[in-house]
Design a protein around this motif. Sequence first.
Motif, short mmCIF file in Angstrom:
data_model
loop_
_atom_site.label_atom_id
_atom_site.label_comp_id
_atom_site.label_asym_id
_atom_site.label_seq_id
_atom_site.Cartn_x
_atom_site.Cartn_y
_atom_site.Cartn_z
N LYS A 180 0.93 -1.46 0.40
CA LYS A 180 0.09 -0.46 0.49
C LYS A 180 0.94 0.96 0.03
O LYS A 180 0.70 2.01 -0.31
N THR A 183 2.18 1.96 -3.69
CA THR A 183 1.22 2.61 -4.28
C THR A 183 0.81 3.98 -4.25
O THR A 183 0.40 4.40 -5.52
N GLN A 184 0.96 4.34 -2.89
CA GLN A 184 0.46 5.18 -2.14
C GLN A 184 1.46 6.41 -2.82
O GLN A 184 0.88 7.51 -3.29
N ARG A 185 2.24 6.49 -2.87
CA ARG A 185 4.17 6.62 -3.23
C ARG A 185 3.64 7.15 -4.50
O ARG A 185 4.09 8.11 -5.39
N GLU A 188 0.84 9.82 -5.46
CA GLU A 188 1.71 11.32 -5.02
C GLU A 188 3.02 11.92 -6.04
O GLU A 188 2.34 13.10 -6.39
N ASN A 201 -9.24 3.12 -2.23
CA ASN A 201 -7.75 3.13 -3.14
C ASN A 201 -8.35 4.19 -3.45
O ASN A 201 -7.39 5.66 -4.18
N ARG A 204 -8.04 7.34 -1.07
CA ARG A 204 -6.89 7.36 -1.17
C ARG A 204 -6.26 8.65 -2.38
O ARG A 204 -5.36 9.60 -1.97
N SER A 208 -4.15 12.25 -2.33
CA SER A 208 -3.18 12.10 -1.89
C SER A 208 -2.29 12.86 -3.02
O SER A 208 -0.83 13.04 -2.99
#
Length: 469
Positions: A180, A183-185, A188, A201, A204, A208
Amino acid sequence: MATHGTENQVDALVATARSAQAGFEAGGSQARYNRATQAAAWAIMEPGRNQVLAELAVRTTGLGNVADKITKNHRKTLGLMRDIADARTFGILSDDASKGITEIARPLGVIGAVVPSTNPAATPANNIINALKCGNAIILSPSPKGVACCEMLLGFIHAEFDKIGQDKRLVQMIPPPGTKADTQRLLELADLAVVTGSQDNVRRAYSSGTPAVGVGAGNVTVIVDETADIAAAAAKIAASKTFDNATSCSSENALVVVDAVYDDFLKAMAAEGGATVPQSQSASIIEKLWPEGHLNREVIAKDANVLIEKLGLAGAVPEGTRFIAVETDGIGPDHPLSGEKLSRVAALYRARDYDDAVAITKRVLNYQGAGHSIGLHTTDAERPVALGRHMPTCRVIVNQAHCFATGGAFDNGMPFSLSMGCGSWGGNSIDDNLHWRHFMQRTKVIRPIPPREPSLDEIFGGYWAEAGR
């Protein structure tokens, strides 16, 4: 490709994609962008590759069936290629001398796309083709169960890229095992986040800090009214509900049938392999479909024979049963049948009349699936438009097999897509099917023109005459 690990390695992955995209755009042309999309499309549509992708998808995710995945991979990609064939995504799009504006197509940059396990080849391919058509690079973040299929698809695309001398870094994925945090990075760092799948998702992505396109949850409700062609409606519902074992967010989850044709519809549905479970037995179905309050993974998107056995219906439904319709009148969080079931199970509501059917449908939408789509089987030309004016939905599908029609079909005008925007009702930034226009931006060159300043009387004359100055 970077290897799994630290944030810096995700940064490095994005950096390589950004470098590739800069070269793609600098040496770009419409022909080059088009050729890249053809390479990516043929990578999934070539029959031998399509077969192994479909087999791998079912084997690794446990969702759907091979034959329908082959059909989906082929038709969704073919339809998309038809849609974008003549789309202009490079160079000058328009030059309006009267407004003094020249409009130029520009890529967004690097697309970060989160893709689901329900369509682990078709959805990535759709995103990749749209991204390349507009001059972008793309990095995929597949769900854990979809990793193997995504890796294979990228291998096929890179093999096609080798044939045409295209930079393989244009199409990459977060390497396994993704997290996760990875994916978050990606969300961003990307220039656009595109998310299909879990609403977690989607949220998020929207938070982001990156421009994002997320799509909403499905929970399709379909009305069969007293004017409908009952046999045709039953056949279309059956074809849609059983396709790929109901993995699609556009599969019918609730059927609302007007009392005047209810018994006839049940007979027509039975002829198409739809078995009715009376409301008196619904508690048993709910218990087996949602053990401990969670959807049973042994039932989700499984073949009919598996579903029937797991629900304890073996011998209780006719031979050849393809799907189950469970009678109910409950709607809301205490009535799970009214929500999305991701299986060959539909809730079945008996409405007093058409107005009652509309009221039931609206209650279901307000509980789950608002914004996505509803269906109507009718011969009344006015009712679909009235639904479009008053229901919280972005799509009203009329007299069609819903899961085929919603995401674009060769016999309707919707763009081919596997990702449906649900507007404000579904908490989304788009109300359309995700398609190529969402992967491109425009630069405008603005020149001076003769002034067009109106007088106050031109603007307010009518208002003053009615309301006074």
